[in-house]
Design a protein around this motif. Structure first.
Motif, PDB file in Angstrom:
ATOM      1  N   UNK A 130      53.421  37.562  53.753  1.00  0.00           N
ATOM      2  CA  UNK A 130      53.193  38.795  53.011  1.00  0.00           C
ATOM      3  C   UNK A 130      52.095  38.545  51.973  1.00  0.00           C
ATOM      4  N   UNK A 131      51.057  39.367  51.949  1.00  0.00           N
ATOM      5  CA  UNK A 131      49.979  39.177  50.981  1.00  0.00           C
ATOM      6  C   UNK A 131      50.451  39.449  49.558  1.00  0.00           C
ATOM      7  N   UNK A 132      49.828  38.752  48.635  1.00  0.00           N
ATOM      8  CA  UNK A 132      50.149  38.951  47.228  1.00  0.00           C
ATOM      9  C   UNK A 132      49.530  40.263  46.765  1.00  0.00           C
ATOM     10  N   UNK A 133      50.327  41.094  46.134  1.00  0.00           N
ATOM     11  CA  UNK A 133      49.855  42.385  45.626  1.00  0.00           C
ATOM     12  C   UNK A 133      49.433  42.208  44.164  1.00  0.00           C
ATOM     13  N   UNK A 134      48.206  42.544  43.859  1.00  0.00           N
ATOM     14  CA  UNK A 134      47.705  42.432  42.494  1.00  0.00           C
ATOM     15  C   UNK A 134      47.903  43.743  41.754  1.00  0.00           C
ATOM     16  N   UNK A 135      48.124  43.632  40.465  1.00  0.00           N
ATOM     17  CA  UNK A 135      48.219  44.858  39.661  1.00  0.00           C
ATOM     18  C   UNK A 135      46.845  45.388  39.279  1.00  0.00           C
ATOM     19  N   UNK A 136      45.802  44.642  39.657  1.00  0.00           N
ATOM     20  CA  UNK A 136      44.439  45.041  39.346  1.00  0.00           C
ATOM     21  C   UNK A 136      43.734  45.472  40.621  1.00  0.00           C
ATOM     22  N   UNK A 137      42.860  46.442  40.504  1.00  0.00           N
ATOM     23  CA  UNK A 137      42.112  46.877  41.675  1.00  0.00           C
ATOM     24  C   UNK A 137      40.982  45.881  41.955  1.00  0.00           C
ATOM     25  N   UNK A 138      40.492  45.896  43.175  1.00  0.00           N
ATOM     26  CA  UNK A 138      39.343  45.056  43.519  1.00  0.00           C
ATOM     27  C   UNK A 138      38.154  45.399  42.640  1.00  0.00           C
ATOM     28  N   UNK A 139      37.998  46.683  42.329  1.00  0.00           N
ATOM     29  CA  UNK A 139      36.876  47.113  41.486  1.00  0.00           C
ATOM     30  C   UNK A 139      36.972  46.524  40.087  1.00  0.00           C
ATOM     31  N   UNK A 140      38.178  46.522  39.512  1.00  0.00           N
ATOM     32  CA  UNK A 140      38.354  45.941  38.178  1.00  0.00           C
ATOM     33  C   UNK A 140      38.014  44.453  38.194  1.00  0.00           C
ATOM     34  N   UNK A 190      34.192  43.843  38.813  1.00  0.00           N
ATOM     35  CA  UNK A 190      33.398  44.199  37.642  1.00  0.00           C
ATOM     36  C   UNK A 190      33.473  43.089  36.584  1.00  0.00           C
ATOM     37  N   UNK A 191      34.680  42.585  36.333  1.00  0.00           N
ATOM     38  CA  UNK A 191      34.831  41.527  35.338  1.00  0.00           C
ATOM     39  C   UNK A 191      34.150  40.243  35.793  1.00  0.00           C
ATOM     40  N   UNK A 192      34.312  39.882  37.060  1.00  0.00           N
ATOM     41  CA  UNK A 192      33.656  38.679  37.571  1.00  0.00           C
ATOM     42  C   UNK A 192      32.138  38.794  37.446  1.00  0.00           C
ATOM     43  N   UNK A 193      31.599  39.954  37.756  1.00  0.00           N
ATOM     44  CA  UNK A 193      30.155  40.164  37.650  1.00  0.00           C
ATOM     45  C   UNK A 193      29.692  39.985  36.198  1.00  0.00           C
ATOM     46  N   UNK A 194      30.452  40.496  35.257  1.00  0.00           N
ATOM     47  CA  UNK A 194      30.087  40.341  33.841  1.00  0.00           C
ATOM     48  C   UNK A 194      30.108  38.879  33.418  1.00  0.00           C
TER      49      UNK A 194
END
Length: 72
Positions: free
Chosen positions: A1-11, A14-18
């Motif tokens: 079962x994949x781990x479900x994140x409380x954060x969206x891929x977009x969030x 965006x943070x990684x890019x910054x």
């Protein structure tokens, strides 16, 4: 079962890019980047994780980091 994140891929993306932009803007080489990120991680553990939970969380983080770094 994949781990479900409380954060969206977009969030996350965006943070990684910054973070990457900041390292590039400061012309941080590999060693400086790892030192800075390591200190950020250590500060997060010491300031945001209960002392009773810290060792286990650090251990889990290190396992995930090692797995992530070796699988790419």
């Amino acid at each position: 079962m994949p781990i479900q994140s409380r954060y969206t891929n977009e969030e996350f993306e965006r943070l990684m890019q910054e973070v990457f932009i900041t390292l590039e803007r400061n012309e941080a080489d590999r060693d400086l980047s790892l030192m800075a990120l390591g200190n950020v991680i250590a500060t997060i553990f010491t300031q945001q994780v209960n002392e009773n939970d810290r060792d286990a969380m650090v251990e889990k983080f290190c396992q995930v980091l090692k797995k992530s770094a070796s699988s790419k």
